[in-house]
Design an enzyme around this catalytic site. Structure first.
Site, PDB file in Angstrom:
ATOM      1  N   CYS A 100      46.070  42.897  44.388  1.00  0.00           N
ATOM      2  CA  CYS A 100      46.219  43.933  43.366  1.00  0.00           C
ATOM      3  C   CYS A 100      47.695  44.098  42.990  1.00  0.00           C
ATOM      4  CB  CYS A 100      45.661  45.263  43.854  1.00  0.00           C
ATOM      5  SG  CYS A 100      45.835  46.577  42.618  1.00  0.00           S
ATOM      6  N   LYS A 139      41.304  38.050  49.286  1.00  0.00           N
ATOM      7  CA  LYS A 139      41.622  37.638  47.919  1.00  0.00           C
ATOM      8  C   LYS A 139      43.127  37.754  47.746  1.00  0.00           C
ATOM      9  CE  LYS A 139      40.295  38.132  43.090  1.00  0.00           C
ATOM     10  NZ  LYS A 139      41.544  38.446  42.384  1.00  0.00           N
ATOM     11  N   ASP A 202      41.666  32.286  34.481  1.00  0.00           N
ATOM     12  CA  ASP A 202      41.478  31.499  33.254  1.00  0.00           C
ATOM     13  C   ASP A 202      40.160  30.736  33.208  1.00  0.00           C
ATOM     14  OD1 ASP A 202      43.918  32.455  32.447  1.00  0.00           O
ATOM     15  OD2 ASP A 202      45.009  30.581  32.660  1.00  0.00           O
TER      16      ASP A 202
END
Length: 324
Positions: A100, A139, A202
């Protein structure tokens, strides 16, 4: 894809997004074929202090599973104790947010700030792995600053701590969501660890998904921002990867039907006042690129209940269909 003792029947996951991947939206994505869902990130301290908003964040419908509940924090003891406290909830995987980029998280040493401290990454993962039976994943991002490529080091630290999988977003914290995602770093992480690696960044089309798999060799794909207003993307990617077939984007009537279903779920889950106001941003995402959507976005900010939203969308649909 196997994550610890959890079998994932496919390779597609919905990335965690604050204010987006709540229970209603996750259910819609599940219907469209996503294989693994992530909750919005949940603060370990929020659980500890019984924050009033936390219960909604950690509520999971049985129909969603398998689900990864994403926790953030920086204190290994608090993280492990809160993981233990919620372990009986019906999530399948506990994911630790180390990507984050927002200042209020980073300034507390949480989220992507952890990328600067691999030893702390290992300690956090290790403490949680020892505390609970469910698989623990992380993550991460490419790195913290412009020239930082610490993802490989962070991934190795997480694996050393006992992580069962690693998702990698190919942008640095400094980039936020701008610029191009670096798929090379995802490939390098994949080559550096033995646990499954999920590529993120992406993937906006089925063709992007195929290219990501081919280029990085990653085990799974995580779609986040491209799913906003577009839960169909999971069905489109699956169809393309499985059969080479391109499914066209949905007609405006199908989009309107989905918005109204989403709105009803939001109202059921959060009440009409909050649910409708949260739908305003979703309507903008759902209708982007369709005829007359900019005028609709202005009007949707004025609606206050489901009847008004329904009337607005039906009127918009008639005009949009006439233009097409």
């Amino acid at each position: 894809m196997q994550i610890g003792n959890v079998k994932i029947n496919g390779i597609l996951s919905l990335g965690p997004m604050a204010g987006v991947t709540d229970l209603p939206f996750r259910l819609l994505c599940k219907e469209q074929g996503v294989d693994l869902l992530y909750t919005e990130m949940v603060s370990a301290k929020g659980i500890m202090y019984n924050n009033k908003n936390t219960e909604a964040l950690i509520s999971i419908d049985e129909k969603e599973r398998p689900v990864a509940l994403q926790l953030f924090g920086s204190d290994p003891y608090i993280m492990s104790e809160m993981a233990k406290k919620i372990e009986e909830r019906n999530f399948d995987i506990l994911d630790i947010n180390m990507g984050c980029p927002v200042p209020k998280v980073v300034n507390n040493g949480e989220g992507s700030a952890l990328l600067k401290n691999p030893s702390l990454i290992e300690e956090i993962v290790s403490s949680i792995v020892k505390a609970i039976q469910k698989p623990v994943t992380v993550k991460i991002r490419k790195g913290f600053s412009k020239d930082d490529c610490s993802a490989v080091e962070a991934a190795k630290a997480a694996e050393q701590g006992g992580a069962s999988a690693i998702a990698v977003h190919g942008r640095t914290r400094e980039q936020y969501y701008a610029g191009k995602a670096d798929w090379d770093i995802i490939r390098r992480v994949k080559q550096s660890v033995s646990v499954p690696v999920i590529g993120n960044g992406d993937i906006a089309t089925p063709q992007d998904a195929e290219r990501m798999l081919s280029y990085t060799g990653c085990d799974g794909l995580m779609i986040a921002r491209a799913a906003r207003g577009n839960p169909w993307i999971f069905r489109q990617i699956k169809e393309y990867l499985d059969n080479g077939t391109i499914i066209e984007k949905p007609a405006i009537n199908e989009v309107i039907d989905m918005i109204l279903r989403h709105a009803k779920l939001q109202i059921e889950w959060k009440g009409e006042y909050t649910g409708i106001r949260e739908m305003r941003k979703h309507v903008a995402w759902y209708t982007a690129g369709y005829p007359g959507s900019s005028k609709l976005r202005n009007k949707v900010n004025e609606i206050e209940n489901l009847d008004e939203l329904t009337f607005l969308l039906e009127t918009y649909g008639e005009k949009a269909n006439a233009i097409q």
